[in-house]
Design an enzyme around this catalytic site. Structure first.
Site, PDB file in Angstrom:
ATOM      1  N   LYS A   1       2.944  10.712   8.223  1.00  8.65           N
ATOM      2  CA  LYS A   1       2.336  10.252   9.471  1.00  8.65           C
ATOM      3  C   LYS A   1       3.033  10.796  10.713  1.00  8.65           C
ATOM      4  O   LYS A   1       2.842  11.934  11.101  1.00  8.65           O
ATOM      5  CB  LYS A   1       2.276   8.722   9.483  1.00  8.65           C
ATOM      6  CG  LYS A   1       1.214   8.128   8.538  1.00  8.65           C
ATOM      7  CD  LYS A   1       1.072   6.635   8.754  1.00  8.65           C
ATOM      8  CE  LYS A   1       0.042   6.011   7.828  1.00  8.65           C
ATOM      9  NZ  LYS A   1      -1.342   6.327   8.172  1.00  8.65           N
TER      10      LYS A   1
ATOM     11  N   PHE B   1       0.855  -1.190   0.000  1.00  6.22           N
ATOM     12  CA  PHE B   1       0.000   0.000   0.000  1.00  6.22           C
ATOM     13  C   PHE B   1       0.888   1.235   0.000  1.00  6.22           C
ATOM     14  O   PHE B   1       1.692   1.433   0.911  1.00  6.22           O
ATOM     15  CB  PHE B   1      -0.913   0.033   1.226  1.00  6.22           C
ATOM     16  CG  PHE B   1      -1.839   1.223   1.231  1.00  6.22           C
ATOM     17  CD1 PHE B   1      -3.031   1.191   0.523  1.00  6.22           C
ATOM     18  CD2 PHE B   1      -1.514   2.375   1.924  1.00  6.22           C
ATOM     19  CE1 PHE B   1      -3.880   2.291   0.513  1.00  6.22           C
ATOM     20  CE2 PHE B   1      -2.339   3.475   1.915  1.00  6.22           C
ATOM     21  CZ  PHE B   1      -3.531   3.434   1.218  1.00  6.22           C
TER      22      PHE B   1
ATOM     23  N   ASP C   1       9.348   3.038   1.378  1.00  6.54           N
ATOM     24  CA  ASP C   1       8.165   3.719   1.889  1.00  6.54           C
ATOM     25  C   ASP C   1       8.162   3.562   3.410  1.00  6.54           C
ATOM     26  O   ASP C   1       7.782   2.530   3.953  1.00  6.54           O
ATOM     27  CB  ASP C   1       6.900   3.107   1.270  1.00  6.54           C
ATOM     28  CG  ASP C   1       5.621   3.782   1.726  1.00  6.54           C
ATOM     29  OD1 ASP C   1       5.613   4.401   2.812  1.00  6.54           O
ATOM     30  OD2 ASP C   1       4.601   3.664   1.021  1.00  6.54           O
TER      31      ASP C   1
END
Length: 400
Positions: free
Chosen positions: A247, A134, A218
């Site tokens: 985040k 993802f 990532d």
């Protein structure tokens, strides 16, 4: 409640029904509109690194907003330059590193996608990503996301991306001199907190270097100290060509970044990418304050130690539902022996505990990095009660 009717009327349906209405947070706790307190072990999906309303976060927003919030990317600001220097130091880029700022993880990965294209040109049309990975929901990052059910409504995808299994053998078979880049999540969070095979990142680094491809990590969910290192790749002692972060670096403020290493830092040139709000003074000041507090308070080490502690607590519960733990530090996936994760999440919320189910057989825990004994003891009691509730319904045949 009226707020539920308003949410259904006023908000797009892409997120489904809201599970609660929260009006206040402090530390590891949230309060809903009726005054009920919840222990938050989701932390905004690994975002609220310092918990809720941390003094360092509040002060940074207040002080910077009273000075200058935004000047456009035609100009630089001190918070922007200071944050770029801090990220380079924490990532270990050396003098060759550079930073691009956006407003989210998806924007960071969009920038990385363009970096890969600039590197590849016509001679390297292939970009590799992992099945069940993802990387975001924008059209570019969705093309990198190895989940066909997410892509299907929006086909055709941006071309050039190929998905491979998360094995060293698949890497060896797929990598050649026509590959521009390999995108990797060090731990596949949205897939259910899935660890990569032992030695995978070292093999990925060796193979991408051999074939002249970029290794792009990532670190949006794994970065900012969550796994017990500042970035998960540091557990393996490798150096990627680029990492994407978001985040936890903002602690609740929307900000993302692409950090480049070595020759990858020279690929972008004026006009190849940009963002009106990316790197604004307010966002970079807040992220700088959050990272400074993580560093000052030793929260990277706390994440490593508390992760071990929570795993021991979970294993000690002796629940027949639990099928082991995955992940590192305070990114924890709890495997379940039955597809009842959503029922466990609902039961936990009824008990006053906020957790998450990335799939039907996994519970994800991503609490704030500064949690301690009190919160962990409370988690143990609430989680055990929620599991018992679901076990009871299973024995009665209520939950499939």
């Amino acid at each position: 409640m009226t707020w539920q009717l308003d949410a259904g009327r006023d908000l797009v349906k892409s997120f489904g029904d809201r599970m609660a209405l929260f009006v206040r947070g402090e530390g590891a706790y949230l309060w809903d509109g009726e005054g009920t307190r919840y222990l938050d072990f989701l932390a905004g999906i690994a975002v609220n690194s310092l918990g809720h309303a941390h003094p360092a976060f509040v002060a940074a927003i207040s002080e910077q907003a009273a000075t200058v919030a935004h000047v456009s990317n035609y100009f630089a600001t001190l918070p922007q330059l200071e944050l770029a220097a801090r990220l380079k130091r924490l990532a270990g880029t050396g003098d060759t590193g550079r930073v691009y700022f956006g407003n989210s993880g998806a924007e960071a990965n969009e920038a990385a996608f363009k970096l890969a294209r600039l590197h590849g040109g016509a001679e390297r049309p292939r970009i590799l990503a992992l099945t069940d990975a993802f990387h975001g929901r924008t059209m570019g990052t969705l093309a990198l996301t190895g989940k066909p059910y997410m892509q299907e409504p929006f086909l055709p995808m941006v071309p050039g991306v190929e998905f491979i299994d998360s094995t060293i053998e698949a890497l060896e078979a797929a990598l050649d001199d026509r590959v521009a880049a390999l995108f990797v999540e060090p731990i596949k969070g949205e897939a259910g907190v899935i660890d990569l095979p032992e030695g995978y990142l070292a093999a990925a680094r060796e193979l991408t270097e051999r074939h002249g491809a970029l290794l792009i990590m990532d670190e949006i969910q794994t970065g900012a100290g969550r796994t017990g290192e500042w970035f998960a790749f540091q557990h393996e002692g490798i150096t990627p060509d680029a990492i994407t972060v978001a985040k936890g670096i903002g602690g609740g403020y929307p900000i993302g970044a692409l950090i480049t290493f070595g020759t990858a830092s020279d690929l972008f040139y004026p006009g190849t990418h940009g963002s009106t709000f990316g790197g604004n003074a307010l966002g970079t000041a807040v992220a700088g304050a959050v990272l400074a507090e993580i560093e000052r308070a030793g929260l990277v080490q706390n994440a490593a130690e508390r992760g071990v502690q929570i795993r021991a607590v979970i294993e000690g519960l002796g629940s027949p539902l639990i099928d082991g733990c995955r992940g590192q530090g305070l990114l924890i996936g709890i495997g379940l022996k039955h597809p009842v994760a959503k029922a466990v999440v609902a039961a936990a919320q009824e008990r006053g505990l906020i957790i998450n189910a990335p799939n039907d057989a996994t519970i994800r825990l991503v609490p704030a990095l500064n949690i301690g004994d009190v919160e962990i003891d409370e988690f143990a009691a609430l989680f055990a009660a929620a599991l018992a509730d679901v076990e009871a319904t299973l024995s009665e045949g209520v939950v499939a």
